[in-house]
Design an enzyme around this catalytic site. Structure first.
Site, PDB file in Angstrom:
ATOM      1  N   GLY A 188       0.683  -1.303  -0.182  1.00  0.00           N
ATOM      2  CA  GLY A 188       0.055  -0.178   0.055  1.00  0.00           C
ATOM      3  C   GLY A 188       0.901   1.414   0.059  1.00  0.00           C
ATOM      4  O   GLY A 188       0.151   2.345  -0.123  1.00  0.00           O
ATOM      5  N   CYS A 205     -29.537  -9.012 -15.323  1.00  0.00           N
ATOM      6  CA  CYS A 205     -28.629  -9.977 -15.764  1.00  0.00           C
ATOM      7  C   CYS A 205     -28.286  -9.612 -17.130  1.00  0.00           C
ATOM      8  O   CYS A 205     -28.637  -8.799 -17.806  1.00  0.00           O
ATOM      9  CB  CYS A 205     -29.186 -11.453 -15.626  1.00  0.00           C
ATOM     10  SG  CYS A 205     -30.547 -11.589 -16.919  1.00  0.00           S
ATOM     11  N   CYS A 224     -25.521 -13.571 -22.018  1.00  0.00           N
ATOM     12  CA  CYS A 224     -24.857 -14.770 -21.494  1.00  0.00           C
ATOM     13  C   CYS A 224     -25.856 -15.185 -20.328  1.00  0.00           C
ATOM     14  O   CYS A 224     -25.775 -16.116 -19.617  1.00  0.00           O
ATOM     15  CB  CYS A 224     -23.550 -14.800 -21.119  1.00  0.00           C
ATOM     16  SG  CYS A 224     -23.028 -13.788 -19.782  1.00  0.00           S
ATOM     17  N   CYS A 279     -22.494  -8.228 -19.752  1.00  0.00           N
ATOM     18  CA  CYS A 279     -21.342  -8.361 -19.037  1.00  0.00           C
ATOM     19  C   CYS A 279     -20.443  -7.123 -19.395  1.00  0.00           C
ATOM     20  O   CYS A 279     -19.927  -6.866 -20.488  1.00  0.00           O
ATOM     21  CB  CYS A 279     -20.576  -9.495 -19.323  1.00  0.00           C
ATOM     22  SG  CYS A 279     -21.629 -10.940 -18.404  1.00  0.00           S
ATOM     23  N   CYS A 306     -17.743 -13.066 -20.682  1.00  0.00           N
ATOM     24  CA  CYS A 306     -19.058 -13.245 -21.331  1.00  0.00           C
ATOM     25  C   CYS A 306     -18.964 -13.995 -22.565  1.00  0.00           C
ATOM     26  O   CYS A 306     -19.841 -15.054 -22.519  1.00  0.00           O
ATOM     27  CB  CYS A 306     -19.499 -11.622 -21.702  1.00  0.00           C
ATOM     28  SG  CYS A 306     -21.400 -11.895 -22.406  1.00  0.00           S
TER      29      CYS A 306
END
Lengths: 284, 376
Positions: A30, A239, A243, A265, A271
Site C-alpha cells: 500500500g 442480468c 449470457c 457483461c 461473457c
C-alpha cells in the site's frame, strides 16, 4: 517482432530500476514507492505506469492479457498489446485463466485470479489524499504519520450532504491496517476482490511516478462507517442480456430501436467464455 | 440492438493509423528531413529543448513524423530517449567558454566586449514577406554570395579565433552588488533517473524548467511579472552560442588531458537580475541583486528568460502565489505529462462513469426520501 529495440523496449538498467521499486512496493503493501518513470511510446495517462510494470516483469514464457474498462478489444488495450508483442514476441490471450500477466485499466476480471498470476493495474491518480491536500510534500507526511482523518472526513461530508458516500470508482481502501490506498479507478464492485486475493496485484502510475502493491493474501478493507457500510454498485435483479450472468459488473446500454435499457457483461472475455460453454453444451 | 463496441477494435485502429498516414501524404509532396533541419531552426530548437535530447537529425525526423506538431514531436523523442542508456555525465561546462553568436545586456549599455545582436527576430517588422512564396535555389545562392563578400571580415571573425566574452555579471560581482557564491560542482540530480521528491534540489528544478513546455514556462513567468508574483527582473545578460562538451575517461580518474571532446551544443543562457531587499545587521535593509538562471538547448530566448524568472521564484517559496510554489510549477509544465493526461480524457470511461451513475442514482433516491420526510 521489432528488433530495432531491446527486448521489452527498455534498456536493462531501466528494467532493473523498475523491478527494484516493485520489490520495495511488495515489501510495504500500500505504500507508494517513487520511481523515475520513463517516457513511453504511448501517452502519459494512457497506462504508462502499468505498461512499465508489465515490460519490466515480462519474460519470453509469459502470456499476456490486456483489458481496458473490461474489454480486451478496446482501442487502448489493443494498442498496448501491440506494443508489448512487437517488442517481446510473447503470446497474447483473451482468456483470464490462461494469462500469467494481466494488465488492466479499471477492472479486476470476473474469473478469480490464482497464485501464478500478476495483475497490473493502471493508475491515473495514486494519491488517495489528493482530493483534500494538493501538496505531495504534505500527503507524504500524512501517510508517514498514519493521519487519515481527512479521508474519513471526506466520506463523512458526503454522507452529510447527500445521504450516502458518493465515491464512484476509486473508493479508498485500507491496506493491511496501515496505508490508505487508491485502488485505481476500479468500480466499488471490484474492491472486495482485492481482499485476500491469491494473485499479486501491482499498481503503476506513470505520470505521477509511483508504484505500489497488494501482495497475495493481503487484508484490504474499503473505508466506511459502522452505520454507513461500504456498498458496491448494485445490479440486483439484472442480468447479462447475452449470457445471462448475474452477480457480475454490468454495462448499462440502451436499445436504439426500442429505447429500452438493457445490461451486458462488462468483462467481455468472461461473457464470451460463458457463451461458448453454453453453445458447446447445446451441441452435445 | 444498438451497436456495442465489444469486438472489432483492432481493425478500427489499423484503419485509423492508415488514415493518419494518408493525411500526411495525400498532397503528394515528400518533405525531406534535410529541409526541416535547414529551414525550421526555431521548431527544431524548441523540440530538442522540450525533449531533452540534443540531436537535430532526430528532431527533424520527429517533426516530419508528427506533421509539425511540437507536442507530438517531443513525445516521439522522449519515448526514444527512454530506450537509451545514460553512460556519461559531462565535465562541468563554464558558460564563459561559450562561442558567442549573440549577446546582449538590458542592464548595461556598455558591456565589456560590446552588445552583439547576432541573429534575432527582435528587430524585424512582422510583415508577411510574400517574396518567400517564390524563393528559388538560384536567388538563395545569389544572396548568400553577396552576403559573404559584404561580411568577409565578420566571417573571418566567426571562423577565426573563437569569440569568447567575459560575463556581464562578473562585473557586478566585482562591484560587490551581487553577493559572491561558491560554485556548486556536485553532480546534478537527474529527474529522469530518480523521481522528484519535495522539497526539491536546485539541480532538479533547473532540469525540469529547461525541459518544460515553452508555452507553459512562458505563461507562468508572464504571470509573475504581470501581477501574480513579486518580481521585476532585468536581463543582466542573454547569450546564444555553442558550448563545447567533454566527458572524462570512463574508467580512469585523470587529468584534463584525458577528457574526450564529444561535440558542441547550441544553447541560450539568460542571467536575470532581480532587485532584492536584503536584511542586514540591526534590522537595517539594503537593496541587493539576486540572479535567476535560465539555460536551454538551441536558440529560444523567451524560454530561457522565463526560466530565469521562475528559477528565482522557486528560490523564494511563497504560497500566496502559485508561481512561487515548487509543486505547482514543476509538476505542471512538462509537455508530455500535461498533454498525456489531458488527452487521456478521450479514452473510454464506461466503467468509471457507470460507477458514478450508480452513486448519483443512490443519492437521488435518498434526497427525495429526505424531502418527503421534510414535507411531512
Amino acid at each position: 517482432m521489432n528488433t530495432a529495440y531491446n527486448f521489452a523496449f527498455f534498456d536493462e538498467g531501466s528494467k532493473r530500476e523498475i523491478r527494484r521499486a516493485t520489490l520495495k512496493a511488495i515489501a510495504i503493501p500500500g505504500y507508494q514507492v517513487p520511481f523515475a518513470s520513463r517516457e513511453m511510446p504511448i501517452g502519459r495517462g494512457w497506462g504508462t505506469g502499468g505498461l512499465q510494470l508489465t515490460l519490466s516483469l515480462i519474460g519470453k514464457e509469459d502470456v499476456l492479457k490486456v483489458i481496458d474498462q473490461g474489454s480486451d478489444e478496446s482501442v487502448n488495450a489493443v494498442s498496448i498489446k501491440k506494443l508489448v508483442s512487437d517488442t517481446t514476441g510473447v503470446q497474447i490471450t483473451d482468456h483470464t485463466s490462461r494469462a500469467t500477466i494481466i494488465q488492466s485499466r479499471h477492472r479486476i476480471p470476473e474469473v478469480p485470479l490464482n497464485k501464478d498470476q500478476i495483475l497490473v493495474l493502471q493508475v491515473p491518480l495514486p494519491e488517495p489524499l489528493r482530493y483534500f491536500e494538493p501538496s505531495e510534500h504534505e500527503t507524504k507526511k500524512l501517510h508517514a504519520e498514519k493521519e487519515y482523518s481527512g479521508a474519513w472526513l471526506m466520506l463523512f461530508e458526503q454522507i452529510m450532504k447527500y445521504g450516502s458516500m458518493t465515491t464512484g470508482a476509486d473508493h479508498p481502501v485500507m491496506v493491511h491496517d496501515r496505508y490508505v490506498m487508491a485502488p485505481s479507478p476500479i468500480p466499488r464492485f471490484d474492491n472486495s476482490k482485492m481482499n485476500e486475493n491469491e494473485a499479486l496485484i501491482l499498481l503503476g502510475a506513470g505520470r505521477e511516478k509511483k508504484i505500489y502493491a497488494v501482495p497475495p493474501f493481503t487484508k484490504i478493507v474499503s473505508l466506511d462507517f459502522e452505520d454507513y457500510p461500504f456498498e458496491g454498485e448494485s445490479f440486483d435483479g439484472k442480468c447479462c442480456r447475452l449470457c445471462g450472468s448475474e452477480g457480475v459488473f454490468l454495462d448499462e446500454l440502451i436499445d436504439e430501436a426500442t429505447g429500452e435499457t438493457y445490461y451486458q457483461c462488462n468483462d467481455t472475455s468472461y461473457c464470451c467464455e460463458i457463451l461458448n460453454e453454453v453453445e458447446k453444451a447445446g451441441v452435445n | 440492438m444498438g451497436y456495442v463496441a465489444v469486438k472489432g477494435g483492432t481493425q478500427a485502429i489499423e484503419e485509423a493509423i492508415k488514415r493518419l498516414k494518408y493525411e500526411r501524404l495525400h498532397k503528394e509532396q515528400v518533405l525531406e528531413t534535410g529541409q526541416i533541419e535547414a529551414g525550421m531552426r526555431g521548431l527544431i530548437d524548441q523540440v530538442m529543448s522540450e525533449s531533452s535530447l540534443y540531436n537535430e537529425k532526430l528532431a527533424a525526423l520527429a517533426i516530419k513524423q508528427a506533421e509539425g506538431n511540437p507536442e507530438e514531436a517531443v513525445f516521439l523523442l522522449r519515448a526514444y530517449r527512454s530506450t537509451l542508456p545514460r553512460k556519461h555525465c559531462s565535465q562541468i561546462i563554464e558558460s564563459e567558454d561559450m562561442k558567442v553568436e549573440r549577446r546582449i545586456s538590458a542592464s548595461f549599455k556598455d558591456i565589456p566586449g560590446g552588445q552583439i545582436l547576432g541573429a534575432a527576430t527582435d528587430y524585424t517588422h512582422r510583415l508577411l514577406d510574400f517574396n518567400l512564396m517564390n524563393e528559388t535555389e538560384k536567388t538563395v545562392k545569389e544572396w548568400l554570395s553577396a552576403y559573404a563578400i559584404e561580411n568577409s571580415s565578420i566571417e573571418e571573425l566567426m571562423n577565426g579565433p573563437e569569440l569568447v566574452l567575459p560575463k556581464v555579471l562578473d562585473y557586478l560581482r566585482k562591484e560587490g552588488l551581487i553577493p559572491p557564491l561558491e560554485n556548486n560542482d556536485a553532480e546534478p540530480d537527474d529527474v529522469t533517473r530518480e523521481s522528484l521528491e519535495f522539497p526539491s534540489s536546485r539541480s532538479q528544478r533547473l532540469q525540469i524548467l529547461t525541459r518544460g513546455e515553452t508555452g507553459a514556462v512562458t505563461s507562468l513567468a508572464y504571470a509573475v511579472i504581470r501581477g501574480y508574483g513579486a518580481l521585476h527582473p532585468t536581463v543582466g545578460e542573454l547569450r546564444v552560442g555553442s558550448l563545447p562538451i567533454y566527458v572524462g575517461h570512463p574508467n580512469e580518474e585523470g587529468s584534463d588531458e584525458d577528457e574526450y571532446y564529444i561535440g558542441n551544443i547550441k544553447a541560450t543562457e539568460a542571467e536575470m537580475l532581480m532587485p532584492f531587499m536584503a536584511e542586514k545587521e540591526k534590522g537595517s535593509k539594503e537593496l541587493e541583486f539576486e540572479i535567476g538562471y535560465g539555460l536551454c538547448f538551441g536558440q529560444n530566448e523567451t524560454k530561457a528568460i522565463a526560466m530565469g524568472i521562475l528559477d528565482n521564484c522557486l528560490e523564494h517559496p511563497d504560497n500566496s502565489f502559485p508561481s512561487h510554489n515548487e509543486e505547482f510549477v514543476l509538476l505542471h509544465i512538462d509537455s508530455v505529462e500535461s498533454t498525456g493526461f489531458i488527452s487521456h480524457l478521450k479514452m473510454p470511461h464506461y466503467v468509471t462513469f457507470q460507477s458514478k451513475l450508480d452513486s448519483v442514482r443512490k443519492t437521488k433516491g435518498k434526497t427525495e426520501e429526505r424531502e418527503e420526510v421534510r414535507s411531512i
